[in-house]
Design a protein around this motif. Structure first.
Motif, mmCIF file in Angstrom:
data_model
loop_
_atom_site.group_PDB
_atom_site.id
_atom_site.type_symbol
_atom_site.label_atom_id
_atom_site.label_comp_id
_atom_site.label_asym_id
_atom_site.label_seq_id
_atom_site.Cartn_x
_atom_site.Cartn_y
_atom_site.Cartn_z
ATOM 1 N N ILE A 10 0.836 -1.198 0.000
ATOM 2 C CA ILE A 10 0.000 0.000 0.000
ATOM 3 C C ILE A 10 0.870 1.247 0.000
ATOM 4 C CG2 ILE A 10 -1.570 1.377 1.442
ATOM 5 C CD1 ILE A 10 -3.006 -1.212 2.159
ATOM 6 N N GLU A 11 1.916 1.251 0.816
ATOM 7 C CA GLU A 11 2.816 2.406 0.859
ATOM 8 C C GLU A 11 3.429 2.685 -0.505
ATOM 9 O OE1 GLU A 11 4.354 2.599 5.497
ATOM 10 O OE2 GLU A 11 5.509 1.420 4.045
ATOM 11 N N GLU A 12 3.789 1.630 -1.229
ATOM 12 C CA GLU A 12 4.391 1.814 -2.548
ATOM 13 C C GLU A 12 3.401 2.477 -3.507
ATOM 14 O OE1 GLU A 12 7.384 1.440 -3.591
ATOM 15 O OE2 GLU A 12 8.289 0.420 -1.902
ATOM 16 N N ASN A 20 3.569 11.495 -8.506
ATOM 17 C CA ASN A 20 2.974 11.964 -9.751
ATOM 18 C C ASN A 20 1.803 12.928 -9.551
ATOM 19 O OD1 ASN A 20 4.195 10.243 -12.145
ATOM 20 N ND2 ASN A 20 3.955 8.855 -10.416
ATOM 21 N N GLY A 21 1.373 13.093 -8.309
ATOM 22 C CA GLY A 21 0.214 13.948 -8.074
ATOM 23 C C GLY A 21 0.190 14.505 -6.675
ATOM 24 N N SER A 22 1.277 15.187 -6.269
ATOM 25 C CA SER A 22 1.367 15.695 -4.895
ATOM 26 C C SER A 22 0.322 16.763 -4.598
ATOM 27 C CB SER A 22 2.771 16.260 -4.625
ATOM 28 O OG SER A 22 3.068 17.326 -5.504
ATOM 29 N N ASN A 23 -0.217 17.399 -5.644
ATOM 30 C CA ASN A 23 -1.294 18.367 -5.467
ATOM 31 C C ASN A 23 -2.663 17.723 -5.640
ATOM 32 O OD1 ASN A 23 -0.702 21.572 -5.390
ATOM 33 N ND2 ASN A 23 1.042 20.449 -6.219
ATOM 34 N N LYS A 24 -2.696 16.415 -5.459
ATOM 35 C CA LYS A 24 -3.921 15.632 -5.629
ATOM 36 C C LYS A 24 -4.392 15.622 -7.083
ATOM 37 C CE LYS A 24 -5.526 16.280 -0.874
ATOM 38 N NZ LYS A 24 -6.629 16.695 0.010
ATOM 39 N N GLU A 25 -3.421 15.714 -8.023
ATOM 40 C CA GLU A 25 -3.768 15.533 -9.414
ATOM 41 C C GLU A 25 -4.130 14.063 -9.653
ATOM 42 O OE1 GLU A 25 -0.235 18.510 -9.415
ATOM 43 O OE2 GLU A 25 -0.778 16.654 -8.401
ATOM 44 N N GLN A 26 -4.965 13.841 -10.630
ATOM 45 C CA GLN A 26 -5.362 12.476 -10.954
ATOM 46 C C GLN A 26 -4.213 11.764 -11.673
ATOM 47 O OE1 GLN A 26 -8.714 11.499 -13.823
ATOM 48 N NE2 GLN A 26 -9.669 11.027 -11.851
ATOM 49 N N VAL A 27 -3.879 10.575 -11.194
ATOM 50 C CA VAL A 27 -2.816 9.761 -11.788
ATOM 51 C C VAL A 27 -3.476 8.571 -12.462
ATOM 52 C CG1 VAL A 27 -0.694 8.469 -11.372
ATOM 53 C CG2 VAL A 27 -1.220 10.485 -9.976
ATOM 54 N N GLU A 72 -1.231 11.971 3.732
ATOM 55 C CA GLU A 72 -0.409 11.902 4.942
ATOM 56 C C GLU A 72 0.544 10.717 4.904
ATOM 57 O OE1 GLU A 72 -0.871 10.654 9.587
ATOM 58 O OE2 GLU A 72 -2.669 11.209 8.484
ATOM 59 N N ILE A 73 0.029 9.554 4.536
ATOM 60 C CA ILE A 73 0.856 8.348 4.478
ATOM 61 C C ILE A 73 1.887 8.469 3.364
ATOM 62 C CG2 ILE A 73 0.841 5.850 4.106
ATOM 63 C CD1 ILE A 73 -2.115 5.936 5.124
ATOM 64 N N ALA A 74 1.453 8.970 2.211
ATOM 65 C CA ALA A 74 2.341 9.088 1.057
ATOM 66 C C ALA A 74 3.482 10.054 1.323
ATOM 67 C CB ALA A 74 1.544 9.544 -0.160
ATOM 68 N N GLN A 75 3.182 11.187 1.948
ATOM 69 C CA GLN A 75 4.243 12.146 2.265
ATOM 70 C C GLN A 75 5.249 11.538 3.235
ATOM 71 O OE1 GLN A 75 2.188 15.756 3.613
ATOM 72 N NE2 GLN A 75 2.933 16.778 1.790
ATOM 73 N N LYS A 76 4.739 10.819 4.196
ATOM 74 C CA LYS A 76 5.609 10.260 5.226
ATOM 75 C C LYS A 76 6.599 9.261 4.629
ATOM 76 C CE LYS A 76 5.307 8.663 9.982
ATOM 77 N NZ LYS A 76 4.419 8.652 11.153
#
Length: 237
Positions: A10-12, A20-27, A72-76
């Motif tokens: 899940i983390e991956e 690819n979408g740190s601004n919540k862009e659609q990937v 939150e999880i992705a940034q961490k």
């Protein structure tokens, strides 16, 4: 805030979505399939699972965007990966071609306490060896100096909101400055521009190609900042 142990798989997925979408862009599913080297059908099934867990918003045939919890999880995990890359490169002098894979293996087991110690030892770096921005920590500090002054890790409080640095933002975006990373010299340079914790930020301009400057409105005043400052001023949005 996310709680409990999150699987490495899940983390991956969340890490790739953030990259690819740190601004919540659609990937897109295609992009995820390519980067993870996983069949599109398997990616689709995982995206449906991640949506049920509340980590993403999935749109069939289009792709996925991160929710606040997923962000939150992705940034961490992204932060841990990039700090580890910096450590492997600058301190251990690991061969460049091996750094990414070794950081991938280590990021899932690196504790928050060890991550903080690495950050302090490396003097709060803002870029990994590939010049990608290292996300802010999720500890509730205004500056790195506050982190240095707190000796007992058990006394640390976690931040309740996700932050993005100016250089990660899409235009237009508004928010408040919540964290400024860097040494006292950089903090003084930023303060000289009238930027401080709590300042209102409006990012309404597209950064010119090859420019080293970002154009902002800070508390109704137009301000130009360098890329280094943009990498180290974080806002809650």
């Amino acid at each position: 805030m996310a709680e409990g142990k999150i699987s490495e798989n899940i983390e991956e997925y969340l890490e790739v979505l953030y990259r690819n979408g740190s601004n919540k862009e659609q990937v897109s599913t295609t992009q995820l399939s390519k980067e993870l080297n996983i069949a599109p059908g398997s990616v689709t099934q995982m995206l449906k699972k991640l949506e049920k867990l509340g980590y993403i918003i999935y749109t069939p045939y289009k792709g996925a965007t991160l929710t606040d919890e997923g962000m939150e999880i992705a940034q961490k995990i992204t932060r841990k990966h990039r700090i580890l890359e910096k450590f492997l490169s600058d301190v251990l002098k690991v061969k460049e071609e091996n750094i990414h894979d070794q950081a991938c293996e280590m990021e899932h087991t690196l504790s928050d306490e060890a991550e903080r110690a690495l950050c302090n030892m490396l003097q709060n770096p803002d870029l990994c060896p590939d010049d990608n921005v290292i996300p802010s920590c999720n500890f509730d500090f205004d500056t790195c100096q506050q982190c240095y002054s707190l000796n007992d890790f058990d006394d640390i409080v976690y931040r309740q909101s996700n932050l993005l640095c100016i250089s990660e933002l899409n235009s237009p975006t508004e928010g408040k400055v919540s964290f400024i990373r860097g040494d006292s010299e950089l903090l003084d340079d930023i303060a000289d521009l009238g930027i401080s914790i709590g300042s209102n930020v409006k990012y309404e301009f597209t950064k010119p190609f090859d420019s080293d400057e970002y154009f902002l409105v800070i508390d109704d005043n137009e301000v130009t900042i360098s890329t280094q400052m943009a990498n180290n001023i974080f806002i809650s949005i």
